[in-house]
Scaffold this motif. Sequence first.
Motif, short mmCIF file in Angstrom:
data_model
loop_
_atom_site.label_atom_id
_atom_site.label_comp_id
_atom_site.label_asym_id
_atom_site.label_seq_id
_atom_site.Cartn_x
_atom_site.Cartn_y
_atom_site.Cartn_z
N GLN B 87 -7.03 14.54 -4.91
CA GLN B 87 -6.52 15.51 -3.93
C GLN B 87 -7.32 15.41 -2.61
O GLN B 87 -6.75 15.46 -1.52
N ILE B 91 -6.14 14.47 1.25
CA ILE B 91 -6.46 15.22 2.47
C ILE B 91 -7.11 14.27 3.50
O ILE B 91 -6.73 14.25 4.67
N GLN B 94 -4.67 12.21 5.06
CA GLN B 94 -3.56 12.97 5.66
C GLN B 94 -2.22 12.44 5.17
O GLN B 94 -1.34 12.06 5.96
N PRO B 96 0.42 13.90 3.09
CA PRO B 96 1.72 14.58 3.01
C PRO B 96 2.42 14.77 4.35
O PRO B 96 1.76 15.02 5.37
N GLN B 97 3.72 14.65 4.32
CA GLN B 97 4.55 15.11 5.44
C GLN B 97 5.28 16.36 4.93
O GLN B 97 4.73 17.45 5.03
N GLY B 99 5.73 16.97 1.83
CA GLY B 99 4.84 17.34 0.74
C GLY B 99 5.49 17.56 -0.60
O GLY B 99 4.80 17.74 -1.61
N THR B 137 5.62 8.16 2.75
CA THR B 137 4.20 8.14 3.10
C THR B 137 3.46 7.07 2.30
O THR B 137 2.26 7.18 2.04
N GLN B 139 2.26 4.06 2.67
CA GLN B 139 1.07 3.37 3.16
C GLN B 139 -0.17 4.26 3.02
O GLN B 139 -1.24 3.79 2.67
N ARG B 140 0.02 5.54 3.28
CA ARG B 140 -1.12 6.47 3.17
C ARG B 140 -1.45 6.75 1.71
O ARG B 140 -2.62 6.93 1.36
N ILE B 141 -0.45 6.81 0.86
CA ILE B 141 -0.72 6.98 -0.58
C ILE B 141 -1.55 5.80 -1.08
O ILE B 141 -2.55 5.97 -1.79
#
Lengths: 750, 153
Positions: B87, B91, B94, B96-97, B99, B137, B139-141
């Motif tokens: 989690q 954060i 960053q 989630p969009q 979410g 999302t 790429q961020r995941i």
Amino acid sequence: MASENKISRRAFLVTGSAAGAALVLGFYIHREYGSHEAEGQGFRPNAWIRITPDDNITVLVEIPEMGQGPRTVDTMMLAEELEADVSKIRVEQAPVIPATYQNLSTGGSGGTQDAWGYMRKVGAQAREMLIAAAAQQWQVPKQECRAENSTVIHQPSGRHLSYGVLVETASKLPVPKVEDIPLKQPKDFKLIGKALPRVDVPDKVNGSAIFGIDVRIPEMLFAVIARCPYFGGKLQSLDASAAKSTPGVRAVFAVEPIGFLLKLDVNPNVAGGVAVVADSTWAAIQGRKALKITWDKGPNADENTVSIRKKMLAGATAEPTVVYVNQGDALQVLQKSSRRIEATYEMPFQAHATMEPMNTTVHVHRGGIEVWSPTQIGAILQEEIAALAGIPPDKVTVHMMYCGGSFGRRYQWDYAAEAWQVAREVSRPVQLLWTREDDMQRDFYRPYSYHRLAGAWDEHGNIAAWSHRIVSTPIRPVFDQPEKLTPQRVARQERGGSDLMPYGARNFRVDFVPVESAVPRAWWRSVADSFNGLAMECFVDELAHAAGKDPYEFRLRLVREDRKVPQTRQGAGDPALDTRRFREVLKLAAEKSGWGKKMPVGYGRGIACRYTFGSYIAHVAEVSVDNDGNVRVHRMVCAVDPGLAVNPDGVKAMVEGGTNYALTQVLQGEITIKDTSVEQSNFDGYQVLRMNYAPDIEVYVAPTGAEMGGMGETAVSGTAPAVANAVFAATGKRVRRLPIDPAPLAGSKA
Amino acid sequence: MAHYELSVNNKMHDADVEPETPLLWVLRDTLNLTGTKYGCGLGLCGACTVHLDRQAVRACQTPVKSVGTKKITTIEGLGAGGIHPVQQAWIDEQVPQCGYCQSGQIMQASAFLAQNPHPSIDDINAVMAGNICRCATYQRIRRAIQRTASANG
């Protein structure tokens, strides 16, 4: 084109006419900045800010949160001028009180631009009052005081007081007019232009964020509706006995379709069907399975993808109903030119497929109606539900919940109207849920479109003529009263992104032929730009190739001079296309991608550049195509100029998301029609982009400080053409239809 | 209707439901634990991912009668009073969009990292391909998972 979408999307519901533009601007003029709210503790200088004696600040954000980040970006604007300690800020969705808040409905990538107009002002207004309060307490001139980090400081003495301490005094002061308060210059920004962590992220990683589907109210019931799967069809017979005896089922009843009503200018397109109300969602679903229904397929039973496609192809050579742009005489130049090519492109229906399916919870009670909805149109929803129910809007309380994605789907309110239809039959709150199947089969799809382009070039590599025929199943007839549907009105939504020519074609024509269909259509992330972007940027690539030029160098040469290309649509809200800004993002993407460097066999690079929703964006795609023709996108390099980036990380997130979103329509996604119903029903049939096909994405945010553009939809338009052009570079074969069919590409490594 | 005693997030809960009811709807409608999301009902999207004895499962494909005494962990209980490293990585990156899918993404990633603390990119792509994010999302995941993996030492 941004405002084509922005204004018309709003205006069509708000006013039902093209006069909406003026009204939208009017919001700013008539906005009540000085409304003191008497009730409650703390300092409430206006409707957006509450400060309590413990220094906590509550910010009310109007624009619904669908993932695009308004709660963060709007708060940044306000906190910038308020000089607030952002760690003490809590953000709430503003209540649906349209007399106070005028941006409770959003669309067209306009949210941040709208908020820019007022969130800084209301922050400055509160700051001035807090400074005045401190000056009064200290008995010093205001000019000797300044605000910083939720504190007012008396410069000469170094004394300071926190905002919380000043709450009581500030509350008694007159509210200054916002027009009299100067706003900060960009050089003084502390928050704007920096990356601020999203305020909604903590709740979205621990399960506590409440989306529409998560609304839980004591005594509530759960419902699903069996809708007619045939567009234009209706209920013929119903045997509900087995459904009624399903454990947990409370009630089964038919709900009527809702089309145009006397008071409703806009067709809500409520399908009608059979509602099953139960103690739990699962029981309702089980009850629905037990229904015995026969449907009347209605007048459109023969419609299928093949029949629609046939009409599309016929439209390519039919007489146009509307000529969007006609500069010079493209048709004549094309006829006479020996250096000319033609090409066609085809793009099918697409579903929005938000992760949170449509749902709304409604309680109809003696005092009025309470609605909890994941919607992007809170104010419109209130008005329309009130009109349906025949009660004044202020008797309808709308709670705008977190939206699990929207991409344009939640601009429709059919699902909320249905929830009201169900709730008025029972005395308890009811949550109507659409299952995934319901959501995919009763969407308002991105229109089907077919494009025929012809172009001619001269011996210098200039574009001498450009002609673009757009054939599409248009959006407007789905919503507008038939008597309003002039040819211009019918064609209104499909020109976006086709009618501005960055590349200096001297003779430039775009026209339109509509194709009728019973399939519901509406706005899908980037609207017409999602198909016109492909047509334009693939065709300019084809012209470059035909003229024997590198596709990047060809484009660059055509925008080498600083020019302003004026909007061609009357009333377009966006500024003229600026070739300097266009050129800069084009160059930046090419440079960052290593344009021109050799790639292995079977690999290719493709480029596309767009001015879309008021922002400039260039994409370079790197793809490979295997022996079976399967396309893999490895890397996307994006350069974007949004004019001003309030939250640069938010801009990046929108570009990453928009690019990926578009890859679904490039690689896999397609909605097909058989017997006037949708063949796909879930994520097995409608294939969306998943992690294993998501490329590396690099985003370069390069704001030029010009007028702010939109960002939510900007990255969609250029993605498909960049990939399609890269496929050509890898294989020598042009993509004529999306999603890309591997078969013609097999064995064609260039 | 049958009676079940379920261990959810280290607390016992009673549920009187039909035996075939998917765990998803028991969590959401009976126990009001709405952090676990409905996305497709067919195990195609991963939004409803929870842990059963630390294994990631799709709650929409798990009839309540099959749970027995297995310990159920949902997004609400993942951090067990604090915040789980996955989690925190979400954060930090960053992620989630909107979410909506992120509960399922985080539950999938945390179970996966517990078994494979140092996954390759291919491992990540293969395992996380079962979880759809329409804000995309991805790429961020990916970065958040890699961040957690490198913090695993």
